[in-house]
Write a protein that holds these residues in place. Structure first.
Motif, PDB file in Angstrom:
ATOM      1  N   LYS A  55       0.823  -1.212   0.000  1.00  0.00           N
ATOM      2  CA  LYS A  55       0.000   0.000   0.000  1.00  0.00           C
ATOM      3  C   LYS A  55       0.860   1.266   0.000  1.00  0.00           C
ATOM      4  O   LYS A  55       0.546   2.260  -0.650  1.00  0.00           O
ATOM      5  CB  LYS A  55      -0.927   0.012   1.214  1.00  0.00           C
ATOM      6  CG  LYS A  55      -2.066  -1.003   1.121  1.00  0.00           C
ATOM      7  CD  LYS A  55      -2.959  -0.891   2.329  1.00  0.00           C
ATOM      8  CE  LYS A  55      -4.128  -1.864   2.242  1.00  0.00           C
ATOM      9  NZ  LYS A  55      -5.022  -1.776   3.410  1.00  0.00           N
TER      10      LYS A  55
ATOM     11  N   VAL B  25       2.196   1.863  -3.505  1.00  0.00           N
ATOM     12  CA  VAL B  25       1.147   2.394  -4.380  1.00  0.00           C
ATOM     13  C   VAL B  25       0.895   3.866  -4.070  1.00  0.00           C
ATOM     14  O   VAL B  25       0.753   4.710  -4.978  1.00  0.00           O
ATOM     15  CB  VAL B  25      -0.150   1.571  -4.211  1.00  0.00           C
ATOM     16  CG1 VAL B  25      -1.301   2.259  -4.954  1.00  0.00           C
ATOM     17  CG2 VAL B  25       0.036   0.153  -4.727  1.00  0.00           C
ATOM     18  N   LEU B  26       0.849   4.185  -2.764  1.00  0.00           N
ATOM     19  CA  LEU B  26       0.622   5.572  -2.368  1.00  0.00           C
ATOM     20  C   LEU B  26       1.761   6.472  -2.837  1.00  0.00           C
ATOM     21  O   LEU B  26       1.545   7.583  -3.339  1.00  0.00           O
ATOM     22  CB  LEU B  26       0.480   5.639  -0.837  1.00  0.00           C
ATOM     23  CG  LEU B  26       0.256   7.042  -0.246  1.00  0.00           C
ATOM     24  CD1 LEU B  26      -1.046   7.646  -0.772  1.00  0.00           C
ATOM     25  CD2 LEU B  26       0.228   6.967   1.280  1.00  0.00           C
TER      26      LEU B  26
ATOM     27  N   SER C 170       1.556   6.920  -6.538  1.00  0.00           N
ATOM     28  CA  SER C 170       0.410   7.782  -6.854  1.00  0.00           C
ATOM     29  C   SER C 170       0.753   9.247  -6.641  1.00  0.00           C
ATOM     30  O   SER C 170       0.387  10.126  -7.437  1.00  0.00           O
ATOM     31  CB  SER C 170      -0.795   7.393  -5.981  1.00  0.00           C
ATOM     32  OG  SER C 170      -1.198   6.076  -6.244  1.00  0.00           O
ATOM     33  N   ILE C 171       1.468   9.483  -5.538  1.00  0.00           N
ATOM     34  CA  ILE C 171       1.865  10.872  -5.248  1.00  0.00           C
ATOM     35  C   ILE C 171       2.791  11.393  -6.334  1.00  0.00           C
ATOM     36  O   ILE C 171       2.658  12.534  -6.806  1.00  0.00           O
ATOM     37  CB  ILE C 171       2.537  10.958  -3.860  1.00  0.00           C
ATOM     38  CG1 ILE C 171       1.508  10.685  -2.757  1.00  0.00           C
ATOM     39  CG2 ILE C 171       3.197  12.323  -3.665  1.00  0.00           C
ATOM     40  CD1 ILE C 171       2.105  10.557  -1.373  1.00  0.00           C
TER      41      ILE C 171
ATOM     42  N   LEU D 269       2.989  10.328  -9.490  1.00  0.00           N
ATOM     43  CA  LEU D 269       2.245  10.506 -10.728  1.00  0.00           C
ATOM     44  C   LEU D 269       1.384  11.772 -10.693  1.00  0.00           C
ATOM     45  O   LEU D 269       1.318  12.532 -11.654  1.00  0.00           O
ATOM     46  CB  LEU D 269       1.361   9.271 -10.991  1.00  0.00           C
ATOM     47  CG  LEU D 269       2.108   8.011 -11.416  1.00  0.00           C
ATOM     48  CD1 LEU D 269       1.159   6.810 -11.450  1.00  0.00           C
ATOM     49  CD2 LEU D 269       2.754   8.210 -12.793  1.00  0.00           C
ATOM     50  N   LEU D 270       0.709  11.952  -9.535  1.00  0.00           N
ATOM     51  CA  LEU D 270      -0.140  13.149  -9.407  1.00  0.00           C
ATOM     52  C   LEU D 270       0.700  14.425  -9.446  1.00  0.00           C
ATOM     53  O   LEU D 270       0.317  15.429 -10.061  1.00  0.00           O
ATOM     54  CB  LEU D 270      -0.942  13.081  -8.110  1.00  0.00           C
ATOM     55  CG  LEU D 270      -2.127  12.119  -8.112  1.00  0.00           C
ATOM     56  CD1 LEU D 270      -2.711  11.984  -6.707  1.00  0.00           C
ATOM     57  CD2 LEU D 270      -3.209  12.596  -9.089  1.00  0.00           C
TER      58      LEU D 270
END
Length: 582
Positions: free
Chosen positions: A3, A6-7, A10-11, A13-14
């Motif tokens: 997790k 993934v987090l 994600s950060i 990518l964002l």
């Protein structure tokens, strides 16, 4: 653990996505006309990538002569051809027939062109020819009026030059991004009046093309120009183009290599003509010809004796009954050219050094600043150009002359030898030809001093005045009595038996003035007397009985037996006389 990975991804990518969005907003919304530290106009750059275009008018305001005629550009009727014509069929034979040209020559001019071209030999078309070409409605063929910079600009050093300097543009005009590559004034009046002249937008023909350079049919040529009918502004100078041309021809006739001629209108105190040598060469705007010697502070020699004479009369130190030993030089030795015992009037006519060395010391004994005071009163030194508050400009000055000086230091005012040399216009004395002409105009007007102007108005495109520069009083001037006496003395330089300028008695107008031969301290080659260089001057006014012009001629860095100033001055007077008779 999974997790967290993934987090974390994600950060990242964002963050990347938001960074790209932010960059896109910066490019397309925020900095469209001023991108990066280089201030790139992205809109204009994108247009340039998909168009072929030619500038018809750079959009900068023009300089006009006193009659309102442009002096910095010519307007020509020309035919413009776009490169994509090489890829299509077009009525080249018909165009050639209208223009009276060979079809093969037209196609040769166009062959290999990557940008729109002005057809060679198409200059100065008649309006009828232009109308017939445009009536053909051939995409890529246009007859237009194009502004072309003159190859030879009158009073070139006074007018000054422009240059494309993006850094300088943004330093001066941080809020004006669009058209950042437009020329800015870097010298002369171009620099001084730059904010009035700067272009709103270039006028150009723009044609949209595809990736191969072919025309996008359905997209007609666009004429892009400023939508403001009042701009750009024009600067109307006080230059008389005919007088300017006449004095340019005199300078050329006598092959003046360094120096020039400066002509003032006595009534208005406006510069009528300004000639500086060496000439400004086309393609070398910042070379040796860029210097305006009419605004430079130069060694005046004996012309400066005019100041000493006027100051001595005004202060009551001398009258025509007082005699001076002009068999002696300034140090008491035997004079090179003895003149016997003569008064102030004959001393000025003969240019007796002893008289003015003695009077300079007497003036300084009375008041150490007295010589400088009278140089200012006569309008010779100080900021003699037109100045005043104009819009947000405080003490706006039209000319920005090099600073004149009489003494290098206060200590020099206590040294009798230095004062003596100052009294004859040597040592540290430096004055401008503009100041010298202004002094002669002050005397010719009866002692009234005014500021010198080179620009009369700044005009809107429709000819209405935006700013006026009215005649303004200058220095304190001198009394009418002293001015009258100085007029007589200056006339004596020409018509007195002792006068140094009898050559000028043959001039078309009666001339009054003063000669000067200033030692420069420089030599041509070996440092021997025969190689010493001089500045040769004549400053005067005419006609003597009804003064109209003040004229200064200075031939710089010439040997004692060359560069005679009297023929230059006489021919200038004669040329102006002929113009006045037309």
């Amino acid at each position: 653990m999974k997790k967290k990975r993934v987090l974390f991804l994600s950060i990242i990518l964002l963050s990347t996505l938001f960074g790209l969005i932010g960059r896109l907003m910066q490019v397309q919304l925020v900095q469209t006309e001023s991108f990066s530290q280089h201030k790139i106009n992205l809109i204009e750059s994108s247009v340039e990538q998909r168009t072929q275009q030619i500038v018809i008018d750079e959009g900068r305001g023009a300089f006009l002569d006193r009659a309102g005629n442009p002096i910095t550009f010519d307007e020509e009727n020309v035919v413009v051809l776009f490169p994509f014509l090489n890829k299509i069929e077009w009525p080249s034979a018909t165009v050639a027939s209208i223009l009276g040209m060979n079809e093969a020559d037209i196609k040769r001019d166009l062959l290999g062109a990557k940008e729109p071209v002005v057809l060679k030999g198409s200059q100065d078309l008649t309006q009828s020819q232009m109308d017939r070409v445009n009536a053909l409605e051939v995409q890529g063929v246009f007859a237009v009026k194009k502004k072309v910079k003159k190859s030879v600009i009158p009073a070139a050093q006074l007018i000054g030059v422009t240059g494309e300097n993006t850094t300088l543009f943004h330093e001066r005009y941080p809020d004006r991004v669009k058209g950042a590559n437009h020329p800015v004034g870097v010298s002369g009046l171009q620099g001084i009046f730059d904010e009035w002249l700067i272009a709103e937008e270039q006028a150009k023909l723009v044609y949209h093309v595809d990736a191969t350079g072919g025309p996008l049919f359905g997209a007609d040529v666009k004429y892009i120009a400023s939508a403001n009918p009042f701009y750009p502004l024009n600067v109307k100078t006080t230059i008389d183009s005919r007088a300017q041309q006449a004095l340019e021809e005199v300078a050329d006739t006598y092959e003046m290599k360094k120096g020039g001629l400066l002509l003032l209108d006595i009534e208005s105190n406006e510069i009528v003509a300004s000639v500086s040598r060496p000439k400004m060469k086309e393609g070398e705007p910042f070379g040796e010809g860029a210097t305006d010697y009419m605004r430079k502070a130069l060694i005046p020699g004996s012309v400066f004796k005019t100041v000493i004479a006027a100051a001595s009369l005004e202060e009551g130190l001398v009258d025509e009954s007082r005699m001076f030993d002009c068999n002696r030089d300034i140090r008491g030795g035997e004079a090179q050219k003895p003149h016997g015992s003569i008064n102030i009037k004959d001393s000025l006519a003969a240019s007796c050094n002893r008289t003015f060395a003695d009077l300079a010391n007497e003036l300084t004994e009375k008041d150490p600043d007295l010589i400088e005071t009278y140089a200012d009163k006569l309008g010779l030194t100080g900021d003699v150009s037109w100045k005043g508050d104009v819009f947000h400009y405080k003490d706006f000055s039209q000319l920005k002359l090099e600073q004149s000086r009489i003494f290098a230091s206060d200590a020099a005012k206590g040294d009798r030898n230095e004062i003596a040399m100052t009294g004859i216009g040597q040592n540290e004395v430096r004055v401008t030809p503009i100041g010298m002409a202004n002094m002669m105009a002050t005397i010719a007007r009866g002692g009234k001093a005014y500021e010198v102007s080179a620009v009369s108005t700044v005009e809107y495109q429709n000819g209405a005045d935006m700013v006026n520069f009215p005649k303004r009083e200058g220095g304190e001037g001198i009394s009418p009595f002293t001015a009258m006496k100085m007029q007589q003395y200056l006339r004596g330089v020409v018509n007195s038996p002792l006068g140094t300028a009898p050559y000028l008695q043959e001039a078309a107008y009666e001339v009054a003035g003063k000669t000067g031969t200033a030692q420069t301290g420089s030599y041509r080659g070996e440092t021997i007397k025969a190689n010493e260089l001089y500045n040769k001057w004549f400053a005067g006014y005419f006609p003597f009985r009804d003064p109209k012009y003040a004229l200064v001629a200075v031939n710089m860095d010439v040997l004692v037996d060359e560069g005679g100033i009297y023929p230059i001055f006489k021919d200038s007077v004669d040329a102006l006389y002929r113009l006045d008779q037309e």
